[in-house]
Write a protein that holds these residues in place. Structure first.
Motif, short mmCIF file in Angstrom:
data_model
loop_
_atom_site.label_atom_id
_atom_site.label_comp_id
_atom_site.label_asym_id
_atom_site.label_seq_id
_atom_site.Cartn_x
_atom_site.Cartn_y
_atom_site.Cartn_z
N GLU A 175 0.86 -1.19 0.00
CA GLU A 175 0.00 0.00 0.00
C GLU A 175 0.89 1.23 0.00
O GLU A 175 1.86 1.30 0.76
N ALA A 176 0.58 2.20 -0.87
CA ALA A 176 1.31 3.46 -0.89
C ALA A 176 0.67 4.42 0.09
O ALA A 176 -0.53 4.69 0.00
N VAL A 177 1.45 4.91 1.06
CA VAL A 177 0.96 5.84 2.07
C VAL A 177 1.86 7.07 2.03
O VAL A 177 3.02 7.00 2.42
N ASP A 178 1.32 8.18 1.55
CA ASP A 178 2.10 9.40 1.35
C ASP A 178 3.33 9.07 0.51
O ASP A 178 3.21 8.60 -0.59
N SER A 179 4.52 9.32 1.06
CA SER A 179 5.74 9.06 0.30
C SER A 179 6.42 7.78 0.77
O SER A 179 7.62 7.61 0.64
N ALA A 180 5.64 6.86 1.30
CA ALA A 180 6.20 5.61 1.82
C ALA A 180 5.40 4.42 1.31
O ALA A 180 4.32 4.57 0.76
N LEU A 181 5.97 3.25 1.48
CA LEU A 181 5.29 2.00 1.14
C LEU A 181 5.02 1.23 2.42
O LEU A 181 5.89 1.12 3.28
N LEU A 182 3.82 0.72 2.55
CA LEU A 182 3.45 -0.14 3.67
C LEU A 182 3.33 -1.56 3.11
O LEU A 182 2.47 -1.83 2.28
N ILE A 183 4.23 -2.42 3.55
CA ILE A 183 4.30 -3.78 3.01
C ILE A 183 4.00 -4.76 4.14
O ILE A 183 4.65 -4.74 5.18
N THR A 184 3.01 -5.62 3.92
CA THR A 184 2.64 -6.65 4.89
C THR A 184 2.89 -8.01 4.26
O THR A 184 2.38 -8.30 3.17
N VAL A 185 3.69 -8.82 4.94
CA VAL A 185 4.04 -10.15 4.45
C VAL A 185 3.49 -11.18 5.42
O VAL A 185 3.83 -11.16 6.61
N SER A 186 2.62 -12.06 4.94
CA SER A 186 2.14 -13.20 5.72
C SER A 186 2.93 -14.41 5.26
O SER A 186 2.98 -14.71 4.07
N TYR A 187 3.54 -15.11 6.21
CA TYR A 187 4.42 -16.22 5.84
C TYR A 187 4.37 -17.33 6.90
O TYR A 187 3.84 -17.14 7.99
N VAL A 188 4.95 -18.46 6.54
CA VAL A 188 5.07 -19.60 7.45
C VAL A 188 6.54 -19.95 7.53
O VAL A 188 7.20 -20.15 6.50
N VAL A 189 7.08 -20.02 8.75
CA VAL A 189 8.47 -20.42 8.96
C VAL A 189 8.53 -21.93 8.75
O VAL A 189 7.83 -22.68 9.42
N LEU A 190 9.32 -22.39 7.79
CA LEU A 190 9.34 -23.80 7.42
C LEU A 190 9.85 -24.70 8.55
O LEU A 190 9.33 -25.79 8.75
N ARG A 191 10.84 -24.25 9.30
CA ARG A 191 11.44 -25.08 10.34
C ARG A 191 10.45 -25.44 11.43
O ARG A 191 10.43 -26.56 11.93
N THR A 192 9.59 -24.48 11.80
CA THR A 192 8.66 -24.71 12.91
C THR A 192 7.20 -24.78 12.46
O THR A 192 6.33 -25.03 13.29
N ARG A 193 6.95 -24.49 11.19
CA ARG A 193 5.57 -24.42 10.66
C ARG A 193 4.74 -23.35 11.39
O ARG A 193 3.52 -23.46 11.50
N THR A 194 5.41 -22.32 11.87
CA THR A 194 4.76 -21.24 12.59
C THR A 194 4.31 -20.14 11.63
O THR A 194 5.15 -19.59 10.90
N PRO A 195 3.02 -19.80 11.59
CA PRO A 195 2.58 -18.68 10.75
C PRO A 195 2.94 -17.35 11.41
O PRO A 195 2.96 -17.24 12.64
N ALA A 196 3.25 -16.36 10.60
CA ALA A 196 3.61 -15.04 11.12
C ALA A 196 3.23 -13.97 10.11
O ALA A 196 3.05 -14.26 8.92
N VAL A 197 3.12 -12.74 10.60
CA VAL A 197 2.84 -11.59 9.76
C VAL A 197 3.83 -10.50 10.14
O VAL A 197 4.02 -10.21 11.33
N ALA A 198 4.47 -9.90 9.15
CA ALA A 198 5.41 -8.81 9.38
C ALA A 198 5.01 -7.63 8.52
O ALA A 198 4.69 -7.80 7.34
N THR A 199 5.03 -6.44 9.12
CA THR A 199 4.68 -5.23 8.40
C THR A 199 5.89 -4.30 8.40
O THR A 199 6.53 -4.11 9.43
N PHE A 200 6.17 -3.73 7.24
CA PHE A 200 7.31 -2.84 7.09
C PHE A 200 6.84 -1.52 6.49
O PHE A 200 6.09 -1.51 5.53
N HIS A 201 7.26 -0.43 7.08
CA HIS A 201 6.93 0.91 6.60
C HIS A 201 8.21 1.49 6.01
O HIS A 201 9.13 1.83 6.74
N ILE A 202 8.29 1.53 4.70
CA ILE A 202 9.51 1.93 4.01
C ILE A 202 9.29 3.29 3.37
O ILE A 202 8.27 3.48 2.72
N PRO A 203 10.12 4.29 3.54
CA PRO A 203 11.53 4.23 3.89
C PRO A 203 11.86 4.50 5.33
O PRO A 203 13.00 4.33 5.72
N ASP A 204 10.95 4.95 6.17
CA ASP A 204 11.38 5.41 7.48
C ASP A 204 11.56 4.31 8.52
O ASP A 204 11.95 4.59 9.64
#
Length: 121
Positions: free
Chosen positions: A89-118
């Motif tokens: 998602e573009a928010v002002d002059s930044a990108l909001l990126i949300t990644v939903s993933y599963v860690v293969l070693r533990t089969r643990t689901p997780a979500v990480a959000t990154f606000h780029i560039p700050d």
């Protein structure tokens, strides 16, 4: 335990460490913020998202960024995680990126959000 990213000194005065699941999240952040060509021994590593912040926005740019992130995750971190969903998602002059993933070693689901560039998370 692994060294935390970004590098920091912990409360004990030693190098800060982190657990395995948080380390996977740190690896995703490194991948997103590294520009291709930045690492000498791995010139193809990175998604180069900091450069995209200055490009024109819109749904096309969001779709392109989503594809770029998804393919970079599969290519460079496919041995560590399975990316289920990437939202951009573009928010002002930044990108909001949300990644939903599963860690293969533990089969643990997780979500990480990154606000780029700050760097807000």
């Amino acid at each position: 335990m692994t060294i935390d990213h970004p590098y920091d000194i912990g409360g004990s005065g030693r190098t800060a460490t982190t657990g395995p699941d948080d380390h996977v999240r740190d690896m995703i952040e490194q991948l997103l913020l590294t520009s291709p060509g930045e690492r000498v021994m791995r010139p193809d590593f990175g998604a180069g998202l900091l450069q995209l912040v200055f490009e024109p926005g819109g749904p096309e740019a969001a779709a392109t960024t989503q594809y770029l992130v998804q393919s970079a995750l599969e290519r460079h971190l496919g041995h560590v995680l399975t990316a289920d969903r990437v939202e951009v998602e573009a928010v002002d002059s930044a990108l909001l990126i949300t990644v939903s993933y599963v860690v293969l070693r533990t089969r643990t689901p997780a979500v990480a959000t990154f606000h780029i560039p700050d760097g807000r998370q």
